[in-house]
Design a protein around this motif. Sequence first.
Motif, mmCIF file in Angstrom:
data_model
loop_
_atom_site.group_PDB
_atom_site.id
_atom_site.type_symbol
_atom_site.label_atom_id
_atom_site.label_comp_id
_atom_site.label_asym_id
_atom_site.label_seq_id
_atom_site.Cartn_x
_atom_site.Cartn_y
_atom_site.Cartn_z
ATOM 1 N N VAL A 218 -8.364 0.482 3.441
ATOM 2 C CA VAL A 218 -7.399 0.373 2.347
ATOM 3 C C VAL A 218 -6.212 -0.433 2.847
ATOM 4 C CG1 VAL A 218 -6.025 1.652 0.656
ATOM 5 C CG2 VAL A 218 -8.132 2.641 1.545
ATOM 6 N N GLY A 219 -5.728 -1.343 1.996
ATOM 7 C CA GLY A 219 -4.551 -2.121 2.339
ATOM 8 C C GLY A 219 -3.297 -1.264 2.371
ATOM 9 N N LYS A 220 -2.259 -1.817 2.956
ATOM 10 C CA LYS A 220 -1.014 -1.063 3.099
ATOM 11 C C LYS A 220 -0.390 -0.756 1.748
ATOM 12 C CE LYS A 220 3.465 -1.153 5.454
ATOM 13 N NZ LYS A 220 4.370 -1.939 6.340
ATOM 14 N N GLY A 221 -0.361 -1.734 0.842
ATOM 15 C CA GLY A 221 0.231 -1.501 -0.481
ATOM 16 C C GLY A 221 -0.532 -0.458 -1.279
ATOM 17 N N ASP A 222 -1.868 -0.563 -1.296
ATOM 18 C CA ASP A 222 -2.676 0.423 -2.026
ATOM 19 C C ASP A 222 -2.563 1.803 -1.397
ATOM 20 O OD1 ASP A 222 -3.463 -1.647 -3.655
ATOM 21 O OD2 ASP A 222 -5.331 -2.021 -2.569
ATOM 22 N N ALA A 223 -2.511 1.846 -0.071
ATOM 23 C CA ALA A 223 -2.393 3.144 0.596
ATOM 24 C C ALA A 223 -1.062 3.812 0.267
ATOM 25 C CB ALA A 223 -2.538 2.960 2.104
ATOM 26 N N ASN A 224 0.022 3.048 0.244
ATOM 27 C CA ASN A 224 1.328 3.628 -0.104
ATOM 28 C C ASN A 224 1.347 4.120 -1.544
ATOM 29 O OD1 ASN A 224 2.337 3.118 2.450
ATOM 30 N ND2 ASN A 224 3.238 1.161 1.875
ATOM 31 N N ARG A 225 0.754 3.349 -2.438
ATOM 32 C CA ARG A 225 0.709 3.782 -3.839
ATOM 33 C C ARG A 225 -0.094 5.078 -3.989
ATOM 34 N NH1 ARG A 225 2.703 3.265 -9.156
ATOM 35 N NH2 ARG A 225 1.057 3.969 -10.541
ATOM 36 N N THR A 226 -1.277 5.138 -3.364
ATOM 37 C CA THR A 226 -2.100 6.342 -3.469
ATOM 38 C C THR A 226 -1.418 7.534 -2.814
ATOM 39 O OG1 THR A 226 -4.068 4.933 -3.397
ATOM 40 C CG2 THR A 226 -4.387 7.272 -3.044
ATOM 41 N N ARG A 227 -0.766 7.312 -1.680
ATOM 42 C CA ARG A 227 -0.061 8.404 -1.017
ATOM 43 C C ARG A 227 1.083 8.920 -1.885
ATOM 44 N NH1 ARG A 227 -0.173 9.772 4.194
ATOM 45 N NH2 ARG A 227 -1.204 7.799 4.694
ATOM 46 N N ALA A 228 1.810 8.013 -2.535
ATOM 47 C CA ALA A 228 2.901 8.441 -3.414
ATOM 48 C C ALA A 228 2.370 9.258 -4.587
ATOM 49 C CB ALA A 228 3.677 7.224 -3.908
ATOM 50 N N VAL A 229 1.234 8.849 -5.148
ATOM 51 C CA VAL A 229 0.649 9.600 -6.266
ATOM 52 C C VAL A 229 0.238 10.998 -5.815
ATOM 53 C CG1 VAL A 229 -1.316 9.672 -7.845
ATOM 54 C CG2 VAL A 229 -0.098 7.538 -7.502
ATOM 55 N N LEU A 230 -0.404 11.088 -4.640
ATOM 56 C CA LEU A 230 -0.845 12.395 -4.145
ATOM 57 C C LEU A 230 0.346 13.298 -3.824
ATOM 58 C CD1 LEU A 230 -3.765 11.257 -1.808
ATOM 59 C CD2 LEU A 230 -3.956 12.334 -4.051
ATOM 60 N N LEU A 231 1.378 12.749 -3.206
ATOM 61 C CA LEU A 231 2.553 13.552 -2.892
ATOM 62 C C LEU A 231 3.268 14.015 -4.159
ATOM 63 C CD1 LEU A 231 3.976 11.523 0.138
ATOM 64 C CD2 LEU A 231 2.942 13.790 0.207
ATOM 65 N N THR A 232 3.356 13.135 -5.153
ATOM 66 C CA THR A 232 3.998 13.526 -6.414
ATOM 67 C C THR A 232 3.194 14.595 -7.131
ATOM 68 O OG1 THR A 232 4.879 11.273 -6.611
ATOM 69 C CG2 THR A 232 4.922 12.649 -8.568
ATOM 70 N N ALA A 233 1.876 14.461 -7.107
ATOM 71 C CA ALA A 233 1.033 15.482 -7.729
ATOM 72 C C ALA A 233 1.192 16.828 -7.018
ATOM 73 C CB ALA A 233 -0.426 15.032 -7.684
ATOM 74 N N ARG A 234 1.289 16.777 -5.707
ATOM 75 C CA ARG A 234 1.489 18.025 -4.956
ATOM 76 C C ARG A 234 2.852 18.636 -5.259
ATOM 77 N NH1 ARG A 234 0.425 18.508 1.594
ATOM 78 N NH2 ARG A 234 0.311 20.795 1.683
#
Length: 556
Positions: A218-234
């Motif tokens: 996964v690229g850095k930009g996509d990884a940051n976006r997915t991580r932000a979504v998971l953290l916000t959901a949590r």
Amino acid sequence: MIRILLSVAALFLAVLAFDWLGGVPVAVSVSWPGGAAAPPLRVVVVALLVLAVALLVIWKISSGLWRAPRGLRTYFAGRRRDRGYRALSRGMIAVGSGDYRLAQREATEANRFLESEPLVLLLAAQAAQLEGRSDSARQAFTRMLKAPETRLLGLRGLYIEATRAGEVAAARQFAAEAQKENPALPWAGAAMMDYLSADRNWSEALSVLDQSVAGRLVGKGDANRTRAVLLTARALEIEDGEPEKARAFSLEAHKIAPDFVPAATVAARTLARQLDTRRAAKVLEATWKLNPHPDLAIAYLHLRPGDSARDRLKRAHMLENLKPVHPEGAVTVARAALDAREFTLAREALAKALRQSPTERVCLMMAELEESESGDVGRVREWLARAVRAPRDAAWTADGLVLDAWQPLSPLSGRLDAVEWRVPAEREIGEAIDGNDLAVIAATPHPPAPPEALPVTEAKETPEDPSSVVEIEERSPEPDAEPKDEPAVVAEKAEAPPLPIVSKEQAKPAAVVTPPPAAGSVAVDPLAVLPPPPDDPGPANGKGLARSLTPESPFS
């Protein structure tokens, strides 16, 4: 030509060598039982060369006869292998072209010649999949699990077959096993991410994301976006029960993706709950500068629940100054001004918003402004009709479904990060707001009140030409006269019932059918005696009844 010259030179050198050997003073004596001989040196040398060549030929013949059986076996095995690979190649081409019959036939022939080749199992499985025989495909993929080099291929095939059959548990098991054996597999990581997200197991999903990042999947930009979504959901999940952890997760998501609106709103709510409104305002302002959004405006205006409407209006001005050219700032100021009953300021802000983005929300706010300020039913209906034809506003959508708020998963497909802020499917856009209407909106604080009575018009025929067009002259009604059959004119504004939103075609006035005049009567223009519509604001400034009847009106 060079080879011929070299051969001639070698022969010339050999002749010279033999001639030299004939002149060498060396005596050779050969004796054997029953005789003896003394040949020249050149004869001895030639005899030795001939003997060496003969021995070499005899060795070659004997060794060839010794290796003949093995060579024959190798030859026939090579032929079988070549036939098998040709069948395998034809079968792969047949699979690519969609000819499952030829693919199955070539797979059978390839299996006869190449029994231990993994590609034969793959060809048989693909031919079975193409034909629709899932049982045969599963058997082929199961046989691949026995060999280490084809184990991941078999797991991938079994995962696809289980997914097609709707066996979620089996598909998840195959994906988990493949991801355990090789964390760098893209399909296994993506599948486990989807399954863990569907179970709302955000911590395990973050672990899988870390493994994918470590494997450079996964690229850095996509990884940051997915991580932000998971953290916000949590953070959303534990916001009520564990506000401290929710604040930490949302702030981390905001740090990773500063333009992600849900992370900023959750962080602001958790900070405001701990009375840290200054830091919450900074978080919202940082995201507003990157991505102005209505959710940010609502959270910013209501950071302190005890603020008055005028306090919220001040905060709205502060938010607008951060992004003065964006229409969302003007809409925020207009909303706060309406709540504070500052109608002049609200009208100016809405006029600015209409110049930038005349959407449905802005038209509805204009209708609310007209109703709150003057109660003019006519103008309210005009703006409600305009809202029906105006472009739609952006909203949180996922798979074509409009949502009230952001969600980490799509309610329909269950995909992670499928909810996005976009304009839903556009309906037919009506006519745009022109500059004259904007000038009227900005300059007129409220529409004029209707007069006490409308002038009644009657027509008189010109004596010069009876067939010519009638002339219209106006006369005011007598002050003491009681109206009889004329249309009723309301002097004072009455309470109007709730008005439905009508379409453009329904808003058009119905055609008036006038019977032919009787003999000896005077022809009257039907528009002159047409009763005013219930939403007509009156003839003040020459814009009353004529505004509703002229076909050039943008509200017709």
